[in-house]
Scaffold this motif. Structure first.
Motif, PDB file in Angstrom:
ATOM      1  N   UNK A   1       0.788  -1.228   0.000  1.00 13.70           N
ATOM      2  CA  UNK A   1       0.000   0.000   0.000  1.00 13.70           C
ATOM      3  C   UNK A   1       0.824   1.286   0.000  1.00 13.70           C
ATOM      4  N   UNK A   2       1.780   1.382   0.932  1.00 19.33           N
ATOM      5  CA  UNK A   2       2.430   2.669   1.130  1.00 19.33           C
ATOM      6  C   UNK A   2       3.942   2.569   1.212  1.00 19.33           C
ATOM      7  N   UNK A   3       4.559   3.717   1.459  1.00 17.40           N
ATOM      8  CA  UNK A   3       5.989   3.788   1.728  1.00 17.40           C
ATOM      9  C   UNK A   3       6.158   3.906   3.240  1.00 17.40           C
ATOM     10  N   UNK A   4       6.956   3.016   3.800  1.00 17.76           N
ATOM     11  CA  UNK A   4       7.182   3.044   5.236  1.00 17.76           C
ATOM     12  C   UNK A   4       8.684   2.931   5.474  1.00 17.76           C
ATOM     13  N   UNK A   5       9.252   3.870   6.242  1.00 14.32           N
ATOM     14  CA  UNK A   5      10.689   3.886   6.519  1.00 14.32           C
ATOM     15  C   UNK A   5      10.921   3.680   8.006  1.00 14.32           C
ATOM     16  N   UNK A   6      11.864   2.811   8.343  1.00 13.30           N
ATOM     17  CA  UNK A   6      12.183   2.549   9.740  1.00 13.30           C
ATOM     18  C   UNK A   6      13.668   2.236   9.861  1.00 13.30           C
ATOM     19  N   UNK A   7      14.099   1.907  11.078  1.00 16.13           N
ATOM     20  CA  UNK A   7      15.511   1.622  11.318  1.00 16.13           C
ATOM     21  C   UNK A   7      15.810   0.161  10.987  1.00 16.13           C
ATOM     22  N   UNK A   8      17.021  -0.110  10.595  1.00 13.97           N
ATOM     23  CA  UNK A   8      17.462  -1.490  10.409  1.00 13.97           C
ATOM     24  C   UNK A   8      17.716  -2.090  11.781  1.00 13.97           C
ATOM     25  N   UNK A   9      17.178  -3.268  11.998  1.00 12.99           N
ATOM     26  CA  UNK A   9      17.373  -3.901  13.299  1.00 12.99           C
ATOM     27  C   UNK A   9      18.788  -4.467  13.389  1.00 12.99           C
ATOM     28  N   UNK A  10      19.482  -4.126  14.451  1.00 10.57           N
ATOM     29  CA  UNK A  10      20.824  -4.675  14.678  1.00 10.57           C
ATOM     30  C   UNK A  10      20.933  -5.037  16.144  1.00 10.57           C
ATOM     31  N   UNK A  11      21.394  -6.232  16.405  1.00  8.53           N
ATOM     32  CA  UNK A  11      21.478  -6.718  17.779  1.00  8.53           C
ATOM     33  C   UNK A  11      22.894  -6.585  18.313  1.00  8.53           C
ATOM     34  N   UNK A  12      23.031  -5.866  19.407  1.00  7.08           N
ATOM     35  CA  UNK A  12      24.311  -5.742  20.089  1.00  7.08           C
ATOM     36  C   UNK A  12      24.382  -6.850  21.134  1.00  7.08           C
ATOM     37  N   UNK A  13      25.363  -7.729  21.018  1.00 10.32           N
ATOM     38  CA  UNK A  13      25.444  -8.881  21.910  1.00 10.32           C
ATOM     39  C   UNK A  13      25.655  -8.488  23.368  1.00 10.32           C
ATOM     40  N   UNK A  14      26.071  -7.249  23.595  1.00 17.42           N
ATOM     41  CA  UNK A  14      26.329  -6.813  24.968  1.00 17.42           C
ATOM     42  C   UNK A  14      25.399  -5.672  25.372  1.00 17.42           C
ATOM     43  N   UNK A  15      24.213  -5.654  24.776  1.00 14.78           N
ATOM     44  CA  UNK A  15      23.235  -4.607  25.048  1.00 14.78           C
ATOM     45  C   UNK A  15      22.364  -5.061  26.216  1.00 14.78           C
TER      46      UNK A  15
END
Length: 265
Positions: A175-189
Motif C-alpha cells: 500500500x504505502x511507503x514506510x521507513x524505519x531503522x534497520x534492526x541490529x542486535x548488540x550482543x552486549x546490550x
C-alpha cells in the motif's frame, strides 16, 4: 480540528507489526475497530492502539484472555480470564533514555521522506525500507535534518546508501511507503534489572488508585524491540527480580520481537 495522528500513520504503524510473523491480525484489527468506535480523543485512540500492539505477544502466551474494556484508565485494559476479571496495566521500560529523543527526531525525518516519495510515485516506491546509518549522524539543527531527509529520499530512490545512510533493505508492502531503522542486535546490550524494579516501584505507588472492581490486577512491562530506545539483548542480574515486592497479583516482562516472557511474580 486537525488530527494529531492520521489514519494513514496508524496503518503504517500496524503494517510494521505485520512483518512480525507472530502477529495475531484478527484480534488486533477487532480491538482497533472497537477503540475507533469509542468517544476517546484521536490522540488517546492512537495511544491505545499502540499499547494493544505491544500486547500482541502477551496474547500468544495467554490466548484465552478476552479484552472487555479497551478504553479504560488505571488500569489500561480490563480482560476476562477463567471467569476472572483481570485489570492489565501496561508500561514500557526504556533501556536507552538518550536514544528516545534521537528516535523521535529520526521518525519525523522518516515521515518527511515518505511524503516526498509518495508525492512523486507511491506505486513505484511502496514498500518497507530498513535503513542503517553511519555513527556520525547529526541533526542538531533544521539544516542538518533537511540534509538527512534528502539523503534518505535519494537512498531509497537509488536503493543504496547516500550521505548519512549506510545501507538500505527493502521489504514488500502493498500500500504505502514506510521507513524505519534497520534492526541490529548488540550482543552486549544489557537491560539493568534495577530499571525494571524502579518501574515496578513507581507502579506500586499508583496501585491504590486502580479499579477495585477487578478480581486481579496484572502489571505487564514491555521492551518494545522495534524501538531503538527500548531494545536489549539480556537482562543484567536477572535474579534480583525474584526479590520484588508488589501488590500486583502478577508481574511479567515481555519483549515483543520474539515474544519472550519472564514471570517476575
Amino acid at each position: 480540528m486537525k488530527k494529531t495522528f492520521s489514519d494513514e500513520d496508524l496503518i503504517k504503524n500496524l503494517s510494521l507489526y505485520y512483518l512480525n510473523r507472530h502477529l495475531k491480525k484478527k484480534p488486533i484489527e477487532k480491538y482497533h475497530r472497537t477503540i475507533d468506535e469509542s468517544p476517546l480523543h484521536d490522540r488517546e485512540k492512537y495511544r491505545k492502539k499502540s499499547e494493544i500492539l505491544l500486547l500482541n505477544s502477551f496474547m500468544h502466551h495467554f490466548p484465552e484472555v478476552k479484552f472487555e474494556d479497551l478504553t479504560c484508565e488505571s488500569p489500561d485494559f480490563i480482560a476476562k480470564l477463567n471467569d476472572k476479571k483481570i485489570g492489565i496495566e501496561l508500561t514500557e521500560v526504556i533501556n536507552h533514555l538518550e536514544m528516545k529523543k534521537v528516535e523521535s527526531t529520526l521518525n519525523k525525518m522518516f515521515r518527511q521522506a515518505e511524503i516526498l516519495l509518495e508525492q512523486e510515485d507511491t506505486t513505484k516506491y511502496r514498500g518497507v525500507y530498513f535503513l542503517e546509518f553511519y555513527p556520525n549522524l547529526k541533526f542538531e539543527n533544521l539544516e542538518e535534518q533537511q540534509e538527512n531527509i534528502i539523503s534518505i529520499y535519494k537512498s531509497i530512490k537509488k536503493n543504496k546508501g547516500v550521505g548519512c545512510v549506510k545501507s538500505v533493505r527493502k521489504s514488500f508492502h502493498r500500500r504505502n511507503v514506510f521507513i524505519t531503522h534497520e534492526y541490529s542486535m548488540n550482543l552486549f546490550d544489557e537491560l539493568c534489572s534495577e530499571k525494571i524494579l524502579e518501574l515496578i516501584e513507581k507502579k506500586n505507588e499508583k496501585f491504590p488508585y486502580y479499579d477495585t472492581s477487578v478480581d486481579e490486577c496484572w502489571l505487564v512491562i514491555v521492551s518494545d524491540m522495534n524501538s531503538l530506545a527500548s531494545r536489549y539483548t539480556f537482562i543484567q542480574d536477572k535474579e534480583h527480580l525474584n526479590e520484588v515486592k508488589s501488590p500486583f497479583h502478577k508481574i511479567f516482562h515481555l519483549e515483543n520481537l520474539c515474544g519472550n516472557i519472564t514471570s517476575i511474580k
